[in-house]
Design an enzyme around this catalytic site. Sequence first.
Site, PDB file in Angstrom:
ATOM      1  N   TRP A 123       0.829  -1.210   0.000  1.00  0.00           N
ATOM      2  CA  TRP A 123       0.000   0.000   0.000  1.00  0.00           C
ATOM      3  C   TRP A 123       0.853   1.246   0.000  1.00  0.00           C
ATOM      4  O   TRP A 123       0.515   2.257  -0.624  1.00  0.00           O
ATOM      5  CB  TRP A 123      -0.992  -0.033   1.162  1.00  0.00           C
ATOM      6  CG  TRP A 123      -1.925  -1.203   1.046  1.00  0.00           C
ATOM      7  CD1 TRP A 123      -1.941  -2.317   1.822  1.00  0.00           C
ATOM      8  CD2 TRP A 123      -2.935  -1.401   0.042  1.00  0.00           C
ATOM      9  NE1 TRP A 123      -2.895  -3.193   1.376  1.00  0.00           N
ATOM     10  CE2 TRP A 123      -3.512  -2.662   0.288  1.00  0.00           C
ATOM     11  CE3 TRP A 123      -3.380  -0.650  -1.039  1.00  0.00           C
ATOM     12  CZ2 TRP A 123      -4.541  -3.183  -0.511  1.00  0.00           C
ATOM     13  CZ3 TRP A 123      -4.408  -1.161  -1.841  1.00  0.00           C
ATOM     14  CH2 TRP A 123      -4.967  -2.415  -1.566  1.00  0.00           C
TER      15      TRP A 123
ATOM     16  N   ASP B 184      -1.281   6.726   6.495  1.00  0.00           N
ATOM     17  CA  ASP B 184      -2.414   5.901   6.080  1.00  0.00           C
ATOM     18  C   ASP B 184      -2.640   4.911   7.220  1.00  0.00           C
ATOM     19  O   ASP B 184      -1.832   4.014   7.436  1.00  0.00           O
ATOM     20  CB  ASP B 184      -2.054   5.171   4.778  1.00  0.00           C
ATOM     21  CG  ASP B 184      -3.109   4.138   4.385  1.00  0.00           C
ATOM     22  OD1 ASP B 184      -4.139   4.023   5.077  1.00  0.00           O
ATOM     23  OD2 ASP B 184      -2.895   3.431   3.381  1.00  0.00           O
TER      24      ASP B 184
ATOM     25  N   LYS C 221     -12.150  -1.601   7.902  1.00  0.00           N
ATOM     26  CA  LYS C 221     -11.498  -2.524   8.819  1.00  0.00           C
ATOM     27  C   LYS C 221     -12.047  -2.295  10.243  1.00  0.00           C
ATOM     28  O   LYS C 221     -12.791  -3.121  10.743  1.00  0.00           O
ATOM     29  CB  LYS C 221      -9.981  -2.336   8.792  1.00  0.00           C
ATOM     30  CG  LYS C 221      -9.302  -3.019   7.593  1.00  0.00           C
ATOM     31  CD  LYS C 221      -9.162  -2.133   6.404  1.00  0.00           C
ATOM     32  CE  LYS C 221      -8.056  -2.497   5.460  1.00  0.00           C
ATOM     33  NZ  LYS C 221      -8.272  -3.620   4.557  1.00  0.00           N
TER      34      LYS C 221
END
Lengths: 359, 359
Positions: free
Chosen positions: B102, B171, B195
């Site tokens: 990511w 992030d 999440k």
Amino acid sequence: MSKVLNFNAGPAALPRSVLEQAQAELVDFNGTGMSVMELSHRSGAYDEVHVQAKEQLKSIMNIPDTHDVLFLQGGASHQFAMLPMNFLHSNKVGYYVLSGSWSEKALSEAEKIGDTKVVASSKEDTYSHIPKELALDSLPNAAYLHLTSNNTIFGTQWGNFPDVNVPLVADMSSDILSKEIDVSKFDCIYAGAQKNLGPSGVTVVIIRKDWIKEANKAIPKILQYETHAKANSLYNTPPTFSIYILSLVLNWVEAQGGIGAVQRMNEQKANLLYDCIDSSEGFYKGHASKESRSNMNVTFTLPNKELTEKFLKEAKELGMSGLNGHRSVGGCRASIYNAVPLEACEQLVEFMKIFKGKN
Amino acid sequence: MSKVLNFNAGPAALPRSVLEQAQAELVDFNGTGMSVMELSHRSGAYDEVHVQAKEQLKSIMNIPDTHDVLFLQGGASHQFAMLPMNFLHSNKVGYYVLSGSWSEKALSEAEKIGDTKVVASSKEDTYSHIPKELALDSLPNAAYLHLTSNNTIFGTQWGNFPDVNVPLVADMSSDILSKEIDVSKFDCIYAGAQKNLGPSGVTVVIIRKDWIKEANKAIPKILQYETHAKANSLYNTPPTFSIYILSLVLNWVEAQGGIGAVQRMNEQKANLLYDCIDSSEGFYKGHASKESRSNMNVTFTLPNKELTEKFLKEAKELGMSGLNGHRSVGGCRASIYNAVPLEACEQLVEFMKIFKGKN
């Protein structure tokens, strides 16, 4: 009148049966033991929903194989920027028809990206009609021609779409799925879901596959239509629950008899309201010119501000929600999207007649 | 074992009580006679949800008044582009720490927008740890320093965040709300909801108000943080239902005793699994170095591919869902976000021990 009648402009009414099904399976979807919201977007159980929504939309709207269907995020406002970022490059010109506030916003974003030109506007007539004089014979160096098919705030709607020999793009957020249209005329149709398609949070983009190839590759990957087309809208995590509700709404449209049946019902609903306005001897005045009237948003005013407020107050007491005009224009507006039942329009008309009689 | 145990990496498990409340009020929210999905985003009924979610997140995470909380769309992948579009201008440099796939994607989007530099990377060690050698004393002409706080695919997580004198961006998609953090250290924290926060479709951005002012104003309005900050995330229609579920999840966190209690539970859950791995005499091998282990995603391998497949198959038969590693790395991964109960981890450990004994 015990039930709430939802005339919201968006997010708006959803079919009762859709909500009931969503409720029934919210905690355990399809025997998975999980909520749709808890499913991995890479799972078979979710994939079925995703693929079905796409295929069903293609079938219901008769979308040709030349076009792809994408499920994105950010609403029409995000498309206002994404469209020119993809196609307004190499010194091309984005042509815009201005028919209301949302057209203006679309233009305004494009102006930040490249050359634009307004080809027609009805702003001088307070957007009371779709622009009549369209000089579309010559659109030199065009990236595309952009229009807004239905103007929620002013209550106007395009009848026939123009024939042009440049890419044609329509923001159909507020009338997609409300009537039959020839998708093949358009290179791109986009729509936030929260009027006729489902809840807010998912944006449907119908785009000609060949056109995608002409897009700018220098912009971030997430903003390229190609990225999402190649990944079947699974490049990143999609708004799975919103797409699930969309799939239920599409089931509902099919159960109504398809888009033709929905269109006839919408015409009947709108006619009821416009007839009431037209036969009110000027008590109710429609904002839109007759030839441009929207079957989705019926905008009207009363003789004065006091009566308008009284009307909205009494309507609210009767359980009618969302009848106030957009905060930028005032007046009244009945949004009668697909999921607003005929009976709701009948009850509104009944109230309008009684209110006129009393005032 | 009758219930499904959800170890999905995201979208992931939601608290049962959240789903049950959402189910109970799906058709009639708070006596409005409408679903949350049908409420206008400008209505009082929705506004209460919107404001409460924001205030509650501020309270739970102890977010100082110097920072604003935004509810956007598009997930972290959209932030990968939006962040540099806003701040990577005037020849500044975006510095990136690479700790997994990511981070790489975030960097890759920034490279399309301006100058970037990788300050540290653990790629050569297949991202089995958070980079150790951070040369952060001198970051000339920095727009910001970007890091990924938890790496879902590799199962690593930052312990202490670095002290830097340039804007720090994280992030935190996969560990936000899982432990106490000092928000004041960061100029921007962003996280896709799917999440620990709620369903997919809403992105939380926590951003320092003063920093927003330094952003590029030449980009489209919808892509400017300032637009959303000024409009309290109501510039365009927000993903109302996702924000509603987020608000229920925040209620749930408070009911657990707040973020400290949730953190202790997460540590207990993770320790159970890591202890099982560490005491398996090499049968299970953790991918992450011990000092970088994630309390959210426990990644491990078995002696060979056949045993891995057998393990995943038997686990699935026992109702354990989502234990396969990310398609890019294989192996196994148990994602144990906030809403995964301790009992689910206990049952997984029990199964792991039995499986090892038999194989």
